[in-house]
Design an enzyme around this catalytic site. Structure first.
Site, mmCIF file in Angstrom:
data_model
loop_
_atom_site.group_PDB
_atom_site.id
_atom_site.type_symbol
_atom_site.label_atom_id
_atom_site.label_comp_id
_atom_site.label_asym_id
_atom_site.label_seq_id
_atom_site.Cartn_x
_atom_site.Cartn_y
_atom_site.Cartn_z
ATOM 1 N N ARG A 113 11.689 -6.422 4.671
ATOM 2 C CA ARG A 113 11.421 -5.187 4.412
ATOM 3 C C ARG A 113 12.431 -4.334 5.384
ATOM 4 N NH1 ARG A 113 5.543 -2.483 4.866
ATOM 5 N NH2 ARG A 113 5.455 -3.413 6.924
ATOM 6 N N ARG A 171 11.500 -2.463 11.021
ATOM 7 C CA ARG A 171 10.411 -2.056 11.619
ATOM 8 C C ARG A 171 10.207 -3.001 12.959
ATOM 9 N NH1 ARG A 171 5.280 -0.050 8.246
ATOM 10 N NH2 ARG A 171 4.214 -1.323 9.979
ATOM 11 N N LYS A 184 0.939 -1.312 0.085
ATOM 12 C CA LYS A 184 -0.032 -0.070 -0.075
ATOM 13 C C LYS A 184 0.987 1.327 -0.110
ATOM 14 C CE LYS A 184 -2.312 -0.713 3.827
ATOM 15 N NZ LYS A 184 -1.750 -2.069 4.424
ATOM 16 N N ARG A 236 -0.809 -9.426 13.073
ATOM 17 C CA ARG A 236 -1.099 -8.137 12.187
ATOM 18 C C ARG A 236 -1.857 -8.984 11.190
ATOM 19 N NH1 ARG A 236 3.909 -4.893 10.352
ATOM 20 N NH2 ARG A 236 2.446 -3.491 9.519
ATOM 21 N N ARG A 288 -9.601 0.680 8.869
ATOM 22 C CA ARG A 288 -9.063 -0.729 9.023
ATOM 23 C C ARG A 288 -10.087 -1.175 9.886
ATOM 24 N NH1 ARG A 288 -3.212 0.502 8.823
ATOM 25 N NH2 ARG A 288 -2.314 -1.519 8.935
HETATM 26 P P1 AMP Z 1 1.090 0.351 8.874
HETATM 27 O O1 AMP Z 1 2.094 1.031 9.066
HETATM 28 O O2 AMP Z 1 -0.389 0.894 8.052
HETATM 29 O O3 AMP Z 1 1.233 -1.098 8.942
HETATM 30 O O4 AMP Z 1 0.386 0.496 10.496
HETATM 31 C C1 AMP Z 1 1.120 -0.009 11.523
HETATM 32 C C2 AMP Z 1 0.310 -0.157 12.808
HETATM 33 O O5 AMP Z 1 -0.242 1.147 13.045
HETATM 34 C C3 AMP Z 1 -0.843 -1.114 12.521
HETATM 35 O O6 AMP Z 1 -0.591 -2.312 12.784
HETATM 36 C C4 AMP Z 1 -1.744 -0.482 13.761
HETATM 37 O O7 AMP Z 1 -1.080 -0.876 14.923
HETATM 38 C C5 AMP Z 1 -1.471 0.876 13.696
HETATM 39 N N1 AMP Z 1 -2.645 1.492 12.717
HETATM 40 C C6 AMP Z 1 -2.159 2.091 11.642
HETATM 41 N N2 AMP Z 1 -3.462 2.513 11.055
HETATM 42 C C7 AMP Z 1 -4.410 2.200 11.793
HETATM 43 C C8 AMP Z 1 -5.879 2.229 11.938
HETATM 44 N N3 AMP Z 1 -6.377 3.055 10.880
HETATM 45 N N4 AMP Z 1 -6.513 1.750 12.917
HETATM 46 C C9 AMP Z 1 -5.995 1.188 14.034
HETATM 47 N N5 AMP Z 1 -4.598 1.127 13.944
HETATM 48 C C10 AMP Z 1 -3.701 1.655 12.807
#
Ligand code: AMP
Length: 212
Positions: A123, A155, A13, A166, A88
């Site tokens: 990654r 990360r 994404k 996740r 999400r």
């Molecule tokens: P990402 O970088 O998009 O993979 O997000 C990393 C982490 O941030 C996720 O595993 C969640 O813990 C948190 N996170 C990101 N976006 C959201 C969202 N829209 N709702 C809830 N938690 C989020």
């Protein structure tokens, strides 16, 4: 163009969002990046989000909905935007509807779990926001960011156990959004390809149809 990018963690994404942002000249809003920034700065938002993120769980809806509401009200978003990583969950999607935001298309990037697991283990990211993969998107110099020259790192939540959590979170809480948006007639899907450029070509093809 008002666009939502859906997909499992590691589906690409962020990478596709950067390419769409450049082509359409619209900002990309990535809740994950915003939360990681808050953690780095040690703000109250960061402190409250960290334990959820480290466990591979979703940060509470009201926290992320508040972030999105603030961003979408800025001038930068008035000609369109890309939401990368939001909504999400169904309650988050309902909150977006309640803000009166009319989304043009929800693009789901589909990648099977076994490929996601392989991708996440390779990654590497940079503090400037750039993202690489040791095999698929390697930096020019090993472990060094092409854009800013800083050292790359893994990360915290890309560790194998957290990735499994996740993915579970994705399937139970986020994947139902596909049906939610299909019912509104705005869901489009793209199969994530081995090569980033091939996925981008499919993404642009799909978006061109929406524009027409
Ligand atoms: P990402 O970088 O998009 O993979 O997000 C990393 C982490 O941030 C996720 O595993 C969640 O813990 C948190 N996170 C990101 N976006 C959201 C969202 N829209 N709702 C809830 N938690 C989020």
């Amino acid at each position: 163009m008002k666009l939502i990018l859906l997909g499992a963690p590691g589906a690409g994404k962020g990478t596709q969002s950067a390419r769409i942002s450049e082509k359409y000249n619209i900002p990309a809003i990535a809740t994950g990046d915003i939360l990681r920034g808050a953690i780095k700065e040690g703000t109250e938002l960061g402190l409250s989000a960290k334990s959820y993120m480290d466990a591979g769980k979703l940060v509470p809806d009201d926290v992320v909905v508040g972030i999105i509401r603030d961003y979408l009200s800025t001038d930068a978003c008035k000609n369109g935007f890309i939401l990368d990583g939001f909504p999400r969950s169904i309650p988050q999607a309902e909150a977006l509807d309640a803000m009166g935001v009319n989304i043009d298309v929800v693009l789901s990037i589909e990648v099977p779990d076994d490929k996601i697991i392989a991708r996440m283990s390779g990654r590497r990211v940079c503090r400037c926001g750039a993202s690489y993969h040791v095999d698929y998107i390697p930096p020019k110099v090993e472990n060094v960011c092409d854009k800013c020259g800083e050292a790359l790192y893994v990360r915290e939540d890309d560790k194998a156990e957290t990735v499994a959590n996740r993915l579970k979170t994705f399937h139970t809480q986020t994947e139902p959004l596909k049906e939610f948006y299909a019912a509104k007639g705005i869901l489009a899907t793209v199969e994530g390809q081995e090569e980033v450029a091939d996925t981008t070509a499919l993404v642009f093809e799909t978006l061109a149809k929406v524009e027409r």
